[in-house]
Design a protein around this motif. Structure first.
Motif, mmCIF file in Angstrom:
data_model
loop_
_atom_site.group_PDB
_atom_site.id
_atom_site.type_symbol
_atom_site.label_atom_id
_atom_site.label_comp_id
_atom_site.label_asym_id
_atom_site.label_seq_id
_atom_site.Cartn_x
_atom_site.Cartn_y
_atom_site.Cartn_z
ATOM 1 N N HIS A 263 -22.758 19.392 -31.739
ATOM 2 C CA HIS A 263 -21.404 19.916 -31.889
ATOM 3 C C HIS A 263 -20.920 20.539 -30.576
ATOM 4 O O HIS A 263 -19.773 20.343 -30.164
ATOM 5 N N ASP B 214 -20.285 17.727 -28.005
ATOM 6 C CA ASP B 214 -19.065 16.997 -28.332
ATOM 7 C C ASP B 214 -17.821 17.826 -28.003
ATOM 8 O O ASP B 214 -16.812 17.284 -27.530
ATOM 9 N N ALA B 215 -17.915 19.128 -28.253
ATOM 10 C CA ALA B 215 -16.770 19.992 -27.954
ATOM 11 C C ALA B 215 -16.519 20.048 -26.452
ATOM 12 O O ALA B 215 -15.366 19.995 -25.998
ATOM 13 N N TYR C 244 -14.965 16.808 -25.377
ATOM 14 C CA TYR C 244 -13.570 16.754 -25.807
ATOM 15 C C TYR C 244 -12.677 17.558 -24.869
ATOM 16 O O TYR C 244 -11.596 17.107 -24.465
ATOM 17 N N ARG C 245 -13.142 18.746 -24.493
ATOM 18 C CA ARG C 245 -12.357 19.581 -23.586
ATOM 19 C C ARG C 245 -12.246 18.917 -22.210
ATOM 20 O O ARG C 245 -11.205 18.997 -21.556
ATOM 21 N N GLU C 246 -13.305 18.271 -21.768
ATOM 22 C CA GLU C 246 -13.248 17.591 -20.479
ATOM 23 C C GLU C 246 -12.254 16.438 -20.514
ATOM 24 O O GLU C 246 -11.539 16.197 -19.530
ATOM 25 N N ARG C 247 -12.182 15.742 -21.644
ATOM 26 C CA ARG C 247 -11.183 14.673 -21.770
ATOM 27 C C ARG C 247 -9.771 15.254 -21.736
ATOM 28 O O ARG C 247 -8.854 14.666 -21.155
ATOM 29 N N GLN C 248 -9.607 16.423 -22.363
ATOM 30 C CA GLN C 248 -8.299 17.069 -22.326
ATOM 31 C C GLN C 248 -7.901 17.437 -20.895
ATOM 32 O O GLN C 248 -6.754 17.253 -20.486
#
Length: 374
Positions: free
Chosen positions: A167, A170-171, A174-178
Motif C-alpha cells: 500500500h 503504491d501510494a 501514485y504520487r510520483e505519477r501525479q
C-alpha cells in the motif's frame, strides 16, 4: 534465513542470443530495467534470438527476486532488487543480474524476502560485499545472501507486512505519477503561452543571455590559499543541480575565505546551471529558491542572476528545458568520451526569447500554484 537458490544470468551473446531486430525474440531484463523502488521498468526491454535449447530454468517466474550483481557506482551501490510479478516463462535475465528464488515458499513469502533485501540495500547493507574489477562494482551474492538476517515471522505476519508495504509503495508511485503530470502541465502551459521556442512562432525579440543576467563560475575545490580563518560553508555541486529542480539529498561543505563567500554567495531565485554532463543534459539548470545560509557553488556550476526587469526566473528555468536552448547547448558543446561541456563564453551567448514581462508574470503565478499542489 529463507533458503534461496541463486540462478546466475547468462551473457546475451553467442549461444545465449544475438540482437533481435524484429522484436519477436525472447525479452531479457537487464540492470537498466531495475528501479530504485523495486519495480520492474518494462521500457526498453531488449529481445534476443536464443539458440540454446535448455533454458527452462532461466525463465522468470512470478515471485522471483532479481538482484543486480554488476554495475553500480560510488554513489549508487550495486545490489538493487526487483520483484517479478510479470508473465511467467516469458522473460530471461542477463549476466549482470542474478535470480533469487525462495525454495521453501510455504515458510517464507517471496515478497517478504524481497522487502527484507530491499531494506538491506537501501540501508547500505550491500556495500560490505562489493568488489571492483575493471571499473565495475560486483556483488558477492553468495556471501551477501548468507549474511542477511531476515526475521523469521509467522506466515500471516509476513503477509500483513507485505500488504502494508504494498500500500505504501503504491501510494508513493501514485504520487510520483501525479508529480510527473504536474510537470507536464507546466510544459504544456509554457507552449500555450509562449509558442514554439525553436521556431519562435510568436516572434518574440531575442537577446544573448549576457545582456540579461550576471553570470559567474564558482569556487574551485582543492585550490591553494594562504589565508587563515577559513569558514566551513555548504556548497552546491553538479550532483545537486537537476533539470528543473535542486536535489537536496546530499549537501557537501567546503572551507572558504570571507571574500570567497561574498563573491560566490547564492541568493534566492538564482539559476544554477551545469557546465557539463551527458550530451542531452548539458546546460541543465534550476532555480535555487531558498539557498542555505552562506552557501556557495563549485566551479563546474554557473550562477545566473537575472535582471528581473526583463527576464523572470520561472520563465527562464522552463525555457532551458525546451528545444531552442537544448539544441543550442548541444550544438556548441565540446564532447569527449561521452561527456559534453560548455564554457562561460558559450553560456553568455545563449539566445533567449523575451516575451512581455506581464506574460512572464502570468506564467510565474501559474508555476507557483502548481508548486503548491506539489
Amino acid at each position: 534465513m529463507a533458503k534461496l537458490l541463486e540462478i546466475t544470468g547468462k551473457a546475451i551473446s553467442g549461444e545465449w542470443g544475438q540482437d533481435d531486430d524484429t522484436g519477436t525474440g525472447i525479452p531479457v531484463l537487464r540492470t537498466t530495467n531495475f528501479t530504485n523502488e523495486g519495480f520492474v521498468n518494462y521500457k526498453n526491454v531488449v529481445t534476443r534470438s536464443i539458440s540454446k535449447k535448455n533454458i527452462a530454468e532461466k525463465y522468470l517466474r512470478h515471485g522471483d527476486v532479481i538482484i543486480e550483481k554488476s554495475g553500480g557506482s560510488d554513489k549508487q551501490p550495486v545490489g538493487r532488487v526487483i520483484f517479478f510479478e510479470g508473465e511467467e516463462n516469458k522473460y530471461l535475465f542477463n549476466n549482470f543480474t542474478g535470480l533469487l528464488r525462495v525454495q521453501n515458499p510455504e515458510e517464507w513469502l517471496p515478497k517478504y524476502v524481497f522487502y527484507a533485501l530491499y531494506a538491506y540495500y537501501r540501508n547500505g547493507g550491500t556495500r560490505a560485499f562489493e568488489n571492483r574489477t575493471t571499473g565495475l562494482h560486483n556483488l558477492q551474492v553468495d556471501n551477501y545472501v548468507k549474511s542477511v538476517d531476515i526475521p523469521k515471522l509467522s506466515y500471516r505476519k509476513q503477509q500483513h507486512i507485505c500488504e502494508t508495504l504494498d500500500h505504501v509503495r503504491d501510494a508513493v508511485a501514485y504520487r510520483e505519477r501525479q508529480l510527473t503530470k504536474l510537470d507536464e502541465l507546466v510544459k504544456a502551459r509554457f507552449v500555450e503561452m509562449f509558442g514554439d521556442m525553436l521556431l519562435n512562432s510568436l516572434e518574440w525579440p531575442e537577446k544573448p543571455l549576457e545582456g540579461l543576467a550576471d553570470i559567474v563560475s564558482g569556487i574551485t575545490k582543492g585550490r591553494k590559499t594562504t589565508e587563515t580563518g577559513l569558514i566551513e560553508v555548504p556548497y552546491m555541486a553538479v550532483s545537486n543541480v537537476k533539470s528543473g529542480y535542486i536535489d537536496w539529498t546530499t549537501i557537501k561543505t567546503i572551507l572558504a575565505t570571507k571574500q570567497e563567500i561574498e563573491q560566490y554567495r547564492l541568493m534566492p531565485d538564482d539559476i544554477l546551471m551545469t557546465e557539463g554532463g551527458d550530451p542531452d543534459k548539458v546546460g541543465r539548470g534550476a532555480i535555487i529558491k531558498n539557498p542555505l545560509k552562506d552557501s556557495i557553488h563549485q566551479n563546474h556550476i554557473f550562477r545566473v542572476r537575472l535582471d528581473k526587469s526583463e527576464l523572470l526566473p520561472a520563465y527562464f528555468a522552463e525555457y532551458l528545458q525546451h528545444q531552442k536552448a537544448k539544441r543550442y547547448f548541444l550544438g556548441c558543446a565540446k564532447q569527449t568520451t561521452g561527456i559534453a561541456s560548455i564554457n562561460m563564453r558559450q553560456l553568455r551567448a545563449l539566445p533567449v526569447l523575451i516575451p512581455p514581462l506581464p506574460l512572464q508574470n502570468q506564467f510565474a503565478a501559474f508555476v507557483a500554484e502548481v508548486d503548491k499542489s506539489k
